[in-house]
Design a protein around this motif. Structure first.
Motif, mmCIF file in Angstrom:
data_model
loop_
_atom_site.group_PDB
_atom_site.id
_atom_site.type_symbol
_atom_site.label_atom_id
_atom_site.label_comp_id
_atom_site.label_asym_id
_atom_site.label_seq_id
_atom_site.Cartn_x
_atom_site.Cartn_y
_atom_site.Cartn_z
ATOM 1 N N GLY A 154 0.822 -1.216 0.000
ATOM 2 C CA GLY A 154 0.000 0.000 0.000
ATOM 3 C C GLY A 154 0.853 1.263 0.000
ATOM 4 N N LEU A 155 1.966 1.208 0.704
ATOM 5 C CA LEU A 155 2.835 2.390 0.772
ATOM 6 C C LEU A 155 3.392 2.751 -0.599
ATOM 7 N N VAL A 156 3.711 1.715 -1.386
ATOM 8 C CA VAL A 156 4.213 1.970 -2.744
ATOM 9 C C VAL A 156 3.048 2.367 -3.648
ATOM 10 N N ALA A 157 1.913 1.679 -3.482
ATOM 11 C CA ALA A 157 0.758 1.924 -4.357
ATOM 12 C C ALA A 157 0.222 3.353 -4.223
ATOM 13 N N THR A 158 0.424 3.982 -3.058
ATOM 14 C CA THR A 158 -0.122 5.332 -2.857
ATOM 15 C C THR A 158 0.917 6.444 -3.027
ATOM 16 N N ARG A 159 2.155 6.095 -3.375
ATOM 17 C CA ARG A 159 3.246 7.091 -3.410
ATOM 18 C C ARG A 159 3.330 7.814 -2.056
ATOM 19 N N SER A 160 3.439 7.027 -1.014
ATOM 20 C CA SER A 160 3.411 7.597 0.334
ATOM 21 C C SER A 160 4.687 8.384 0.629
ATOM 22 N N ILE A 161 4.614 9.142 1.711
ATOM 23 C CA ILE A 161 5.793 9.903 2.139
ATOM 24 C C ILE A 161 5.842 9.922 3.659
ATOM 25 N N GLY A 162 7.071 9.995 4.199
ATOM 26 C CA GLY A 162 7.219 9.925 5.653
ATOM 27 C C GLY A 162 7.763 11.214 6.243
ATOM 28 N N GLN A 163 7.821 11.236 7.574
ATOM 29 C CA GLN A 163 8.196 12.469 8.273
ATOM 30 C C GLN A 163 9.642 12.892 8.013
ATOM 31 N N PHE A 164 10.489 11.978 7.555
ATOM 32 C CA PHE A 164 11.905 12.323 7.353
ATOM 33 C C PHE A 164 12.226 12.516 5.866
ATOM 34 N N SER A 165 11.186 12.860 5.114
ATOM 35 C CA SER A 165 11.297 12.894 3.648
ATOM 36 C C SER A 165 12.275 13.935 3.131
ATOM 37 N N ASN A 192 16.649 -5.092 -9.549
ATOM 38 C CA ASN A 192 17.213 -4.152 -8.582
ATOM 39 C C ASN A 192 18.598 -3.683 -9.031
ATOM 40 N N VAL A 193 18.679 -2.501 -9.569
ATOM 41 C CA VAL A 193 19.972 -1.941 -9.978
ATOM 42 C C VAL A 193 20.050 -0.496 -9.492
ATOM 43 N N PRO A 194 21.278 0.060 -9.378
ATOM 44 C CA PRO A 194 21.386 1.417 -8.813
ATOM 45 C C PRO A 194 20.795 2.507 -9.717
ATOM 46 N N ARG A 195 20.877 2.326 -11.020
ATOM 47 C CA ARG A 195 20.253 3.283 -11.957
ATOM 48 C C ARG A 195 20.145 2.606 -13.315
ATOM 49 N N ARG A 196 19.280 3.112 -14.167
ATOM 50 C CA ARG A 196 19.192 2.592 -15.534
ATOM 51 C C ARG A 196 18.776 3.733 -16.464
ATOM 52 N N ALA A 197 19.223 3.637 -17.724
ATOM 53 C CA ALA A 197 18.796 4.633 -18.716
ATOM 54 C C ALA A 197 18.297 3.889 -19.945
ATOM 55 N N ALA A 198 17.736 2.705 -19.692
ATOM 56 C CA ALA A 198 17.245 1.879 -20.799
ATOM 57 C C ALA A 198 15.780 2.217 -21.075
ATOM 58 N N GLY A 199 15.551 3.440 -21.481
ATOM 59 C CA GLY A 199 14.173 3.870 -21.760
ATOM 60 C C GLY A 199 13.525 4.499 -20.544
ATOM 61 N N PRO A 200 12.200 4.719 -20.608
ATOM 62 C CA PRO A 200 11.506 5.360 -19.476
ATOM 63 C C PRO A 200 11.636 4.525 -18.206
ATOM 64 N N ASP A 201 11.471 5.170 -17.071
ATOM 65 C CA ASP A 201 11.582 4.451 -15.797
ATOM 66 C C ASP A 201 10.225 3.808 -15.481
ATOM 67 N N ILE A 202 10.099 2.532 -15.837
ATOM 68 C CA ILE A 202 8.785 1.880 -15.738
ATOM 69 C C ILE A 202 8.376 1.546 -14.302
ATOM 70 N N ARG A 203 9.301 1.755 -13.345
ATOM 71 C CA ARG A 203 8.868 1.592 -11.944
ATOM 72 C C ARG A 203 7.679 2.524 -11.660
ATOM 73 N N HIS A 204 7.677 3.661 -12.357
ATOM 74 C CA HIS A 204 6.653 4.665 -12.059
ATOM 75 C C HIS A 204 5.284 4.348 -12.656
ATOM 76 N N VAL A 205 5.209 3.271 -13.452
ATOM 77 C CA VAL A 205 3.880 2.784 -13.838
ATOM 78 C C VAL A 205 3.241 2.099 -12.623
ATOM 79 N N ILE A 206 4.091 1.539 -11.783
ATOM 80 C CA ILE A 206 3.604 0.749 -10.639
ATOM 81 C C ILE A 206 3.479 1.614 -9.378
ATOM 82 N N ILE A 207 4.517 2.438 -9.129
ATOM 83 C CA ILE A 207 4.495 3.275 -7.918
ATOM 84 C C ILE A 207 3.371 4.304 -8.073
ATOM 85 N N GLY A 208 2.452 4.309 -7.120
ATOM 86 C CA GLY A 208 1.350 5.282 -7.189
ATOM 87 C C GLY A 208 0.156 4.807 -7.994
#
Ligand SMILES: Cc1cc2nc3c(=O)[nH]c(=O)nc-3n(C[C@H](O)[C@H](O)[C@H](O)COP(=O)(O)OP(=O)(O)OC[C@H]3O[C@@H](n4cnc5c(N)ncnc54)[C@H](O)[C@@H]3O)c2cc1C
Length: 481
Positions: A154-165, A192-208
């Protein structure tokens, strides 16, 4: 032809077994809503169609089986983990929905302190993960007030944020990779990699995605070293919100990264800090990390605030003590319900964001309009709790007495009427109507305005990844769209 409730239940039992398909009426009622409708629910009023069943899934294959069945048969799926949603994201908007509860998927899969990441199933509670990490000298850096209840899915699905953001970022800055189940794509993993530039960042289709595109089954987040002994707490009283915004901006644009940077107006401040700040705004900072950074950040903030005559420093211990009790305690839920029933006084919130150039104006106009247009308010205030290089958020807090109306009229008379003012004014000024609670089902009416010409991207995502319209319908995108 649409399946009957009985047929849906029968098919679900074939996938996960009888003991994990719940059809108890009280459970179904409570699973048709979230905290958005708690006033109605406390009065026994449930207006959403009850789901056909709550399915307690225990692994990714079961999630895949359930979603495939739902997709083949046009059954609406509402994903759920911690059940702490506040914007109607968990409401079952369609007849014969199924609530797919992932809270049983609660294994910490791996804590990798060399590569500084932890992998967990979607139902792991953030509190449990962070407590475990802290025992070993690490932390997720994520600390929403709902930490005791909210779970990683749920925390990932809602793009949550915490007090130490302000130091660690929102969940979008923490997620390294994911596993999810899409209705038309089955099980999908993003490595799981530190960064990628292989096209758009598709994690953001899932996060939120708020359960409207896919079901998140596993999450890998960054972890950080934890040095609580170096924490520095700073607190100030001041007279004007405008001054507070200027100070927050000065701290941020000069590159300092306190973990906490908060500004409370007089009304909201009086709720939290009446013992030392009656009639004053309150500004709070926490700095943390390795000692030289924590100390240097605190020293710089002291110097910046020192340039504003109206600020008076308060005892740091008051701030430290306040923080220790800020998180929500689920043990208080019953007391909260009893108090609301007895007093008919309820608290709700709306959070937005805007650039530095517009945030004070949004604050002023919203406070004025809500005060003038909404009856029966007993407290109206706001604070900023998440700052960025280019702006900050505002979290409006309002208490009102529910009078001269039925429980089911509470939302239109008060909460939604206030939300409308705040959203309208924010969008008009160029801000975002939603900083971290998600769109849910009750901000969808403004989603086109929020996105403007980029709305087609959002609709295309929904059509592409959920072509049969079975994922949490009515969430993010309105039902009729
Ligand atoms: C007192 C209180 C304080 C809060 N403080 C904060 C705060 O400081 N910061 C903040 O960001 N939020 C806060 N929230 C809001 C809420 O806790 C967050 O939105 C949280 O991220 C929800 O997590 P959950 O596990 O409870 O999700 P749920 O409530 O179960 O679900 C939330 C949404 O995510 C979807 N979802 C859940 N699990 C999955 C999954 N596995 N896959 C796909 N979709 C899924 C649901 O369908 C729903 O739309 C607060 C809420 C309360 C009640």
């Amino acid at each position: 032809m649409a399946l009957s409730r009985e047929q849906i239940v029968e098919e679900l039992i074939k996938i996960v077994g009888e003991d994990r398909v719940v059809t108890d009426e009280q459970v179904l009622k409570e699973s048709s809503v979230d905290r958005f409708r708690r006033f109605e629910a406390y009065h026994g009023v449930f207006r959403m169609p009850f789901p056909a069943a709550v399915v307690n899934v225990q692994n990714t294959e079961e999630v895949e089986g359930v979603i495939r069945f739902a997709n083949d048969n046009g059954v609406n799926v509402v994903p759920r983990t911690g059940h702490s949603a506040t914007e109607g994201g968990l409401e079952t908007a369609l007849q014969n929905s199924i609530v797919v509860d992932g809270s049983g998927m609660n294994k910490i899969v791996n804590i990798d302190t060399y590569n500084m990441q932890a992998t967990v199933q979607c139902g792991v509670s953030l509190q449990e993960l962070d407590d475990r990490l802290r025992e070993e000298g690490y932390t997720t850096g994520h600390s929403p007030q709902s930490k005791p209840l909210a779970q990683l899915g749920g925390l990932v699905a809602t793009r949550s944020i915490g007090q130490f953001s302000t130091l660690y970022g929102g969940i979008e800055d923490m997620v390294v990779g994911l596993e999810a189940v899409f209705p038309n794509g089955g099980i999908t993993r993003i490595k799981n990699v530190p960064r990628r530039a292989a096209g758009p960042d598709i994690r953001h289709v899932i996060i939120g995605n708020e359960g409207a595109l896919c079901y998140i089954t596993e999450v890998t987040v960054k972890i950080f070293k934890y040095f609580p002994e170096n924490n520095r707490f700073l607190g100030y009283t001041l007279d004007h919100m405008k001054t507070g915004f200027e100070i927050l901006r000065e701290v941020m644009v000069n590159g300092y990264r306190p973990s906490v940077a908060r500004l409370y107006d007089v009304e909201d401040g009086s709720y939290h800090f009446s013992h030392f700040a009656e009639g004053k705004c309150v500004l709070i900072f926490v700095t943390e990390g390795v000692k030289p950074i924590a100390d240097a950040t605190a020293a710089a903030i002291e110097e910046i605030v020192g340039g504003y005559d109206e600020c008076e420093q308060v005892d740091p211990k008051l701030i430290e003590r306040w923080f220790a009790h800020l998180n929500w305690d689920p043990a208080n839920l019953v007391a909260e319900k009893n108090e609301i029933m007895e007093t008919k006084n309820i608290c709700n919130t709306t959070e937005i964001s805007g650039n530095w150039g517009i945030i004070h104006e949004i604050y002023e106009v919203c406070m004025q309009r809500v005060r003038n247009e909404i009856p029966d308010l007993t407290l109206l205030g706001a604070h900023s709790s998440h700052s960025y290089l280019n702006g900050t958020n505002l979290y409006f807090v309002y208490f009102y007495n529910v009078v001269d109306c039925r429980p089911e009229e509470e939302l239109t008379k008060y909460h939604l009427a206030i939300k409308k003012i705040i959203v309208d004014e924010t969008i008009k000024a160029g801000g975002s109507m939603c900083h971290h609670h998600g769109v849910g089902k009750h901000r969808t009416q403004w989603i086109e305005k929020e996105y403007g010409s980029s709305y087609f991207i959002l609709r295309t995502l929904k059509k592409a990844f959920d072509p049969n319209g079975i994922m949490n319908m009515g969430t993010i995108i309105p039902l009729e769209d």
